[in-house]
Design a protein around this motif. Structure first.
Motif, mmCIF file in Angstrom:
data_model
loop_
_atom_site.group_PDB
_atom_site.id
_atom_site.type_symbol
_atom_site.label_atom_id
_atom_site.label_comp_id
_atom_site.label_asym_id
_atom_site.label_seq_id
_atom_site.Cartn_x
_atom_site.Cartn_y
_atom_site.Cartn_z
ATOM 1 N N HIS A 279 -1.836 23.526 3.118
ATOM 2 C CA HIS A 279 -3.229 23.312 3.221
ATOM 3 C C HIS A 279 -3.470 22.375 4.412
ATOM 4 O O HIS A 279 -2.680 21.382 4.565
ATOM 5 C CB HIS A 279 -4.052 22.770 1.942
ATOM 6 N N TYR A 280 -4.678 22.631 5.283
ATOM 7 C CA TYR A 280 -5.042 21.813 6.169
ATOM 8 C C TYR A 280 -5.864 20.777 5.903
ATOM 9 O O TYR A 280 -7.026 21.138 5.203
ATOM 10 C CB TYR A 280 -5.579 22.704 7.501
ATOM 11 N N GLN A 281 -5.494 19.387 5.817
ATOM 12 C CA GLN A 281 -6.420 18.250 5.475
ATOM 13 C C GLN A 281 -6.626 17.431 6.650
ATOM 14 O O GLN A 281 -5.605 16.471 7.005
ATOM 15 C CB GLN A 281 -5.654 17.573 4.397
ATOM 16 N N PRO A 282 -7.954 17.480 7.213
ATOM 17 C CA PRO A 282 -7.759 16.700 8.520
ATOM 18 C C PRO A 282 -7.733 15.027 8.121
ATOM 19 O O PRO A 282 -7.152 14.439 8.969
ATOM 20 C CB PRO A 282 -9.218 17.151 9.083
#
Ligand code: CUA
Length: 488
Positions: A73-76
């Motif tokens: 998952h992309y988690q900024p």
């Protein structure tokens, strides 16, 4: 999985290593405890971070390993996580730095009853100064430094006169007495470092830095320079010896004071005295009437004159001693030797000149040579040269045991034929050694860098240095004969 296990093993091994490390040292100085405590605090804080980060990596390797069908998952950003990390790191850094401020404050606030020791550093050696009986160090400045005054002390300062000068790399201190250490540099940045007493401080040219400590353990430890200060840096080493008060007092009393070093630098050597006498004899034309080889002339020959018994013109006899020689120079006709005409004119000389003349005449007879001891004069010069080589720091680059250094080793150097940087060859003789001391860049031996600083020793000091270098020659090189098959 294997990587995770290795990471955990690294953590366990590191912690066990520090808990059971056998290299625990005995405290050797007063500031030991506090400085070691700050180091320990730093070790614990960095240790906690090391364990936490390494264990986190092990967990991440297991939890986020590659699985069929799962996607990353992309988690900024996570404000909450960032906040915690900032707080934790800040606490860690404060924890490491704050105790250091307290300990450093103590390190530079000297107790009232502390004795004083000045550490004087230069490329590439240590020297030391103690205040004399007055307990005060005299004023100093690099602008006063010369060959006779290597510490640059103020010759007019009464407090400087009895300062005790240690012109070599070994200093001693009494046990259980606090000492204030003042650090001074003659040339560039150095750093006084004695790991065993937990003391280390930069030495900055133009300022005097200081700290204090109380040695609490007898023994000898090494002094290091911990600031790169030029090609000889690695060799800038010394020793600190901690001993009982009585032994220290005895040692200190045997070391020269400032006044004494000035006096010994000013005293003329036997060699220069003879040379002066020789010159006076030439310039005053004494040899026209006094031979030096025993042949008869208008006046008595000087060969073996000293110590001889002479028959005087009035029938009495006299033993030729210093007093008689001096009288005969100043009043030639007072006690004239029988058989010589009264033709010598009276001369006026200063006491110094008279001493040089008499010294020269003495050197021409067996009795006089015995008194003057020509052999011991050479030994003296070699010893002086050895001291000087130490004091000037020559030994940082020139070994005397043949080992490789920054400059050529002095062992076997004298009498050897060296190839120079420009390809020419030179026989190492007096003239070459002298030139190389005064103008190091003039004729460099091949393979060595042009890093030697220019020295300006007095004639007497140069004599002594050359004598010492010469004394390190191979036994047969000193005869001046060229060895077969080794022509220059
Ligand atoms: Cu002095 Cu490095």
């Amino acid at each position: 999985m294997a990587i995770a296990i290795i990471l955990v093993l690294v953590v366990v091994a590191s912690v066990l290593f520090h808990l059971f490390a056998p290299w625990q040292m005995t405290p050797a100085a007063s500031n030991w405890g506090s400085i070691d405590t700050t180091l320990l605090i730093t070790l614990i804080i960095t240790g906690i971070f090391f364990v936490a980060i390494t264990l986190f990596m092990a967990i991440a390797v297991i939890r986020f390993r590659h699985r069929e069908g799962s996607r990353a998952h992309y988690q900024p950003e996570s404000k909450k996580l960032e906040g915690w990390l900032i707080i934790l790191t800040s606490l860690g850094i404060v924890g490491m730095l704050a105790p250091g401020l307290v300990v450093y404050n103590d390190f530079v606030h000297v107790p009232q009853d502390a004795a004083q020791l000045e550490v004087f550093s230069q490329q590439w050696q240590w020297a030391f100064r103690f205040p004399g009986r007055d307990g005060k160090l005299g004023r100093s400045d690099v602008k006063w430094i010369d060959a006779a005054n290597p510490f640059g002390l103020d010759r007019n300062d009464p407090a400087a006169q009895d300062d005790v000068l240690i012109l070599n790399n070994e200093v001693r201190l009494p046990i259980d007495r606090p000492v204030k250490v003042l650090l001074r540099s003659k040339d560039v940045l150095h750093d006084f470092d004695v790991p065993q007493i937990r003391a280390k401080m930069d030495i900055v040219p133009g300022m005097v830095s200081h700290f204090w400590f109380t040695p609490t353990k007898l023994g000898k430890v090494e002094i290091l320079c911990a600031e790169y200060c030029g090609v000889g840096h690695f060799n800038m080493r010394g020793h600190l010896v901690v001993e009982e008060q009585e032994a220290f007092d005895r040692w200190l009393a045997s070391q020269p004071t400032f006044v004494q070093t000035l006096a010994s630098a000013a005293a003329p050597s036997q060699e220069s005295l003879l040379e002066k006498g020789r010159q006076l004899v030439e310039s005053h034309g004494c040899r026209a009437c006094h031979s030096q080889d025993g042949s008869t002339s208008l006046g008595p020959t000087w060969k073996d004159l000293y110590g001889r018994s002479e028959q005087l013109a009035d029938g009495s006899s006299v033993q030729v001693d210093e007093a008689y020689l001096k009288e005969s120079i100043l009043e030639p006709n007072a006690r004239r030797v029988q058989g010589y005409p009264p033709v010598m004119v009276a001369y006026t000389f200063t006491q110094d000149e008279l001493g040089a003349l008499v010294g020269f005449i003495k050197s021409l007879s067996a009795a006089g040579q015995k008194e003057q001891g020509p052999a011991s004069a050479t030994d003296d010069r070699v010893a002086q040269g050895q001291q000087l080589a130490q004091a000037l720091g020559c030994r940082a680059c020139h070994s005397v045991d043949g080992s490789q250094g920054i400059g050529p080793s002095w062992k076997g150097l004298f009498g050897k034929t060296e190839t120079l940087a420009d390809g020419t060859q030179v026989k190492v003789d007096e003239a070459y050694v002298r030139e190389s001391v005064l103008k190091p860049g003039a004729a460099i031996v091949k393979g060595y860098a042009a890093v030697m600083p220019v020295f300006t020793p007095s004639d007497k000091e140069l004599d002594a240095l050359v004598a010492f270098i010469r004394s390190n020659a191979d036994a047969d090189a000193d005869t001046g004969k060229v060895k077969p098959g080794k022509s220059p």
